[in-house]
Every structure is written in structure tokens, then in C-alpha cells.
Design a protein around this motif. Structure first.
Motif, PDB file in Angstrom:
ATOM      1  N   ASP A 185      10.579  -3.041   3.072  1.00  0.00           N
ATOM      2  CA  ASP A 185      11.100  -3.516   1.800  1.00  0.00           C
ATOM      3  C   ASP A 185      10.046  -3.475   0.708  1.00  0.00           C
ATOM      4  N   LEU A 186       8.775  -3.412   1.133  1.00  0.00           N
ATOM      5  CA  LEU A 186       7.664  -3.472   0.192  1.00  0.00           C
ATOM      6  C   LEU A 186       6.441  -2.832   0.828  1.00  0.00           C
ATOM      7  N   ILE A 187       5.691  -2.094   0.020  1.00  0.00           N
ATOM      8  CA  ILE A 187       4.386  -1.577   0.426  1.00  0.00           C
ATOM      9  C   ILE A 187       3.354  -2.349  -0.384  1.00  0.00           C
ATOM     10  N   VAL A 188       2.336  -2.871   0.285  1.00  0.00           N
ATOM     11  CA  VAL A 188       1.247  -3.556  -0.401  1.00  0.00           C
ATOM     12  C   VAL A 188      -0.031  -2.797  -0.077  1.00  0.00           C
ATOM     13  N   MET A 189      -0.777  -2.449  -1.124  1.00  0.00           N
ATOM     14  CA  MET A 189      -2.007  -1.688  -0.900  1.00  0.00           C
ATOM     15  C   MET A 189      -3.019  -1.990  -1.990  1.00  0.00           C
ATOM     16  N   GLY A 190      -4.276  -1.698  -1.678  1.00  0.00           N
ATOM     17  CA  GLY A 190      -5.342  -1.886  -2.650  1.00  0.00           C
ATOM     18  C   GLY A 190      -5.298  -0.811  -3.721  1.00  0.00           C
ATOM     19  N   SER A 191      -5.821  -1.136  -4.886  1.00  0.00           N
ATOM     20  CA  SER A 191      -5.825  -0.178  -5.986  1.00  0.00           C
ATOM     21  C   SER A 191      -6.780   0.980  -5.720  1.00  0.00           C
ATOM     22  N   HIS A 192      -7.798   0.724  -4.934  1.00  0.00           N
ATOM     23  CA  HIS A 192      -8.779   1.746  -4.563  1.00  0.00           C
ATOM     24  C   HIS A 192      -9.142   1.548  -3.106  1.00  0.00           C
ATOM     25  N   GLY A 193      -9.386   2.642  -2.425  1.00  0.00           N
ATOM     26  CA  GLY A 193      -9.783   2.571  -1.021  1.00  0.00           C
ATOM     27  C   GLY A 193     -11.270   2.786  -0.852  1.00  0.00           C
ATOM     28  N   THR A 194     -11.627   3.299   0.289  1.00  0.00           N
ATOM     29  CA  THR A 194     -13.039   3.498   0.605  1.00  0.00           C
ATOM     30  C   THR A 194     -13.665   4.647  -0.171  1.00  0.00           C
ATOM     31  N   SER A 197      -6.332   7.576  -6.304  1.00  0.00           N
ATOM     32  CA  SER A 197      -5.367   8.675  -6.150  1.00  0.00           C
ATOM     33  C   SER A 197      -4.302   8.379  -5.097  1.00  0.00           C
ATOM     34  N   VAL A 198      -4.678   7.748  -3.981  1.00  0.00           N
ATOM     35  CA  VAL A 198      -3.687   7.448  -2.944  1.00  0.00           C
ATOM     36  C   VAL A 198      -2.683   6.425  -3.471  1.00  0.00           C
ATOM     37  N   ALA A 199      -3.167   5.374  -4.093  1.00  0.00           N
ATOM     38  CA  ALA A 199      -2.263   4.360  -4.642  1.00  0.00           C
ATOM     39  C   ALA A 199      -1.348   4.984  -5.698  1.00  0.00           C
ATOM     40  N   HIS A 200      -1.902   5.838  -6.531  1.00  0.00           N
ATOM     41  CA  HIS A 200      -1.103   6.498  -7.563  1.00  0.00           C
ATOM     42  C   HIS A 200       0.010   7.333  -6.939  1.00  0.00           C
ATOM     43  N   ARG A 201      -0.326   8.111  -5.920  1.00  0.00           N
ATOM     44  CA  ARG A 201       0.681   8.969  -5.273  1.00  0.00           C
ATOM     45  C   ARG A 201       1.749   8.144  -4.548  1.00  0.00           C
ATOM     46  N   PRO A 245      -2.852  10.646   3.487  1.00  0.00           N
ATOM     47  CA  PRO A 245      -2.514   9.228   3.408  1.00  0.00           C
ATOM     48  C   PRO A 245      -1.307   8.883   2.543  1.00  0.00           C
ATOM     49  N   SER A 246      -1.225   9.412   1.334  1.00  0.00           N
ATOM     50  CA  SER A 246      -0.121   9.029   0.453  1.00  0.00           C
ATOM     51  C   SER A 246       1.231   9.436   1.033  1.00  0.00           C
ATOM     52  N   LYS A 247       1.316  10.624   1.582  1.00  0.00           N
ATOM     53  CA  LYS A 247       2.574  11.093   2.164  1.00  0.00           C
ATOM     54  C   LYS A 247       2.937  10.292   3.408  1.00  0.00           C
ATOM     55  N   VAL A 248       1.945  10.040   4.249  1.00  0.00           N
ATOM     56  CA  VAL A 248       2.203   9.315   5.493  1.00  0.00           C
ATOM     57  C   VAL A 248       2.635   7.880   5.200  1.00  0.00           C
ATOM     58  N   ILE A 249       1.991   7.235   4.250  1.00  0.00           N
ATOM     59  CA  ILE A 249       2.347   5.848   3.908  1.00  0.00           C
ATOM     60  C   ILE A 249       3.792   5.773   3.418  1.00  0.00           C
ATOM     61  N   ALA A 250       4.152   6.641   2.480  1.00  0.00           N
ATOM     62  CA  ALA A 250       5.516   6.626   1.932  1.00  0.00           C
ATOM     63  C   ALA A 250       6.553   6.953   3.001  1.00  0.00           C
ATOM     64  N   LYS A 251       6.268   7.946   3.825  1.00  0.00           N
ATOM     65  CA  LYS A 251       7.209   8.343   4.881  1.00  0.00           C
ATOM     66  C   LYS A 251       7.347   7.243   5.937  1.00  0.00           C
ATOM     67  N   PHE A 252       6.228   6.651   6.347  1.00  0.00           N
ATOM     68  CA  PHE A 252       6.246   5.588   7.344  1.00  0.00           C
ATOM     69  C   PHE A 252       7.055   4.394   6.834  1.00  0.00           C
ATOM     70  N   ALA A 253       6.862   4.047   5.570  1.00  0.00           N
ATOM     71  CA  ALA A 253       7.611   2.925   4.986  1.00  0.00           C
ATOM     72  C   ALA A 253       9.102   3.190   5.044  1.00  0.00           C
ATOM     73  N   GLN A 254       9.491   4.405   4.737  1.00  0.00           N
ATOM     74  CA  GLN A 254      10.914   4.756   4.768  1.00  0.00           C
ATOM     75  C   GLN A 254      11.449   4.733   6.198  1.00  0.00           C
ATOM     76  N   GLU A 255      10.694   5.298   7.135  1.00  0.00           N
ATOM     77  CA  GLU A 255      11.129   5.338   8.540  1.00  0.00           C
ATOM     78  C   GLU A 255      11.285   3.942   9.131  1.00  0.00           C
ATOM     79  N   SER A 315       5.874   8.155  -5.069  1.00  0.00           N
ATOM     80  CA  SER A 315       6.753   8.769  -4.071  1.00  0.00           C
ATOM     81  C   SER A 315       7.499   7.792  -3.164  1.00  0.00           C
ATOM     82  N   ALA A 316       7.090   6.551  -3.122  1.00  0.00           N
ATOM     83  CA  ALA A 316       7.738   5.586  -2.224  1.00  0.00           C
ATOM     84  C   ALA A 316       9.152   5.277  -2.667  1.00  0.00           C
ATOM     85  N   LYS A 317      10.010   5.036  -1.692  1.00  0.00           N
ATOM     86  CA  LYS A 317      11.417   4.701  -1.953  1.00  0.00           C
ATOM     87  C   LYS A 317      11.631   3.196  -2.082  1.00  0.00           C
TER      88      LYS A 317
END
Length: 145
Positions: A110-119, A129-133, A96-106, A137-139
């Protein structure tokens, strides 16, 4: 200010709170909202280790993809009920963390919005951990709700 806002959704309460914040921003900026649900890829080997033996073998990725699509559709419906416009949904497999950051870049988010904790949050942790990563790593800026 913002033209494309990526919202990571996983069906959790925090993800819906993040979506609500993104909708507020959209109403101020007319940005397009991209909803992204990422499922963790499981190999057939990992599935074979399960203690549950179904009658019919189902590839875990197929079931997870269907679930992720449902999460995105529920988030889209929630967004529309809250007055959002220009909402697109996507489903991806991977870490998840890698895919979110990569998808945002692709997508040029301009902004990623996410919850502090997931399921899979752990009580007592300040940041999941996902939010932290993703924040590491996000650009683009990341808003953690």
C-alpha cells in the motif's frame, strides 16, 4: 489504511530513517513491514574488468547477495528494537528502482517508504536517482524520507 508497507533498505542512514517512519506508521495501522534490499547484478565480464585480482574467483552476485542479507538482518534487528512487529525481509538482484516498484506491486504494498538518498548519494542533489525513479514508476504512494 495501510496493510503492507515496503521499506527499501541499503544500509544507509537515510534508509534507517525511512524504516523508523515505517515503524511509526505500523504502530498506527498494524501493517506488515516488508524490508527489501536490492543489489545491482554484475556479470562475470564486469567482474573481470576489476583491477583487483583475488586468488579465488568469486562471483560478484554471491558476495553482493550476502551483503544484502546482512543489510536486511540489521534492519530487522533495528525494527525489532524500535518495537516493530510483523517484519519480513527480502533480497533481490537487479536495477534497484525497477525491482522496488515491481516488488511492491507483486506483494500488494500500500506504501513504499525509502530514504531520499542511498549509499551512493551525491551531495547537493535534492532527490537521489533511485528514489526519483521509484516515485515515477510505483503504482502505490511513495514516502521519501
Amino acid at each position: 489504511m495501510f496493510k503492507k508497507i515496503l521499506v527499501a533498505v541499503d544500509g544507509s542512514k537515510k534508509a534507517l530513517e525511512a524504516l523508523d517512519k515505517a515503524i511509526e506508521l505500523q504502530q498506527l495501522t498494524q501493517a506488515e513491514i516488508y524490508l527489501l534490499c536490492v543489489f545491482k547484478h554484475h556479470s562475470l565480464f564486469e567482474a573481470s574488468l576489476s583491477m583487483v585480482r583475488p586468488q579465488e574467483i568469486q562471483i560478484p552476485d554471491q558476495a553482493l547477495t550476502e551483503f544484502a542479507k546482512e543489510v536486511v538482518e540489521m534492519a530487522k534487528q533495528h525494527a525489532k528494537e524500535k518495537g516493530a512487529t510483523e517484519v519480513r525481509g527480502f533480497v533481490k538482484g537487479g536495477r534497484p528502482s525497477k525491482v522496488i516498484a515491481k516488488f511492491a506491486q507483486e506483494k500488494g504494498a500500500d506504501l513504499i517508504v525509502m530514504g531520499s538518498h542511498g549509499t551512493h548519494s551525491k551531495d547537493g542533489m535534492i532527490l537521489g536517482s533511485v528514489a526519483h525513479r521509484v516515485t515515477s514508476s510505483a503504482k502505490c504512494p511513495v514516502m521519501v524520507v
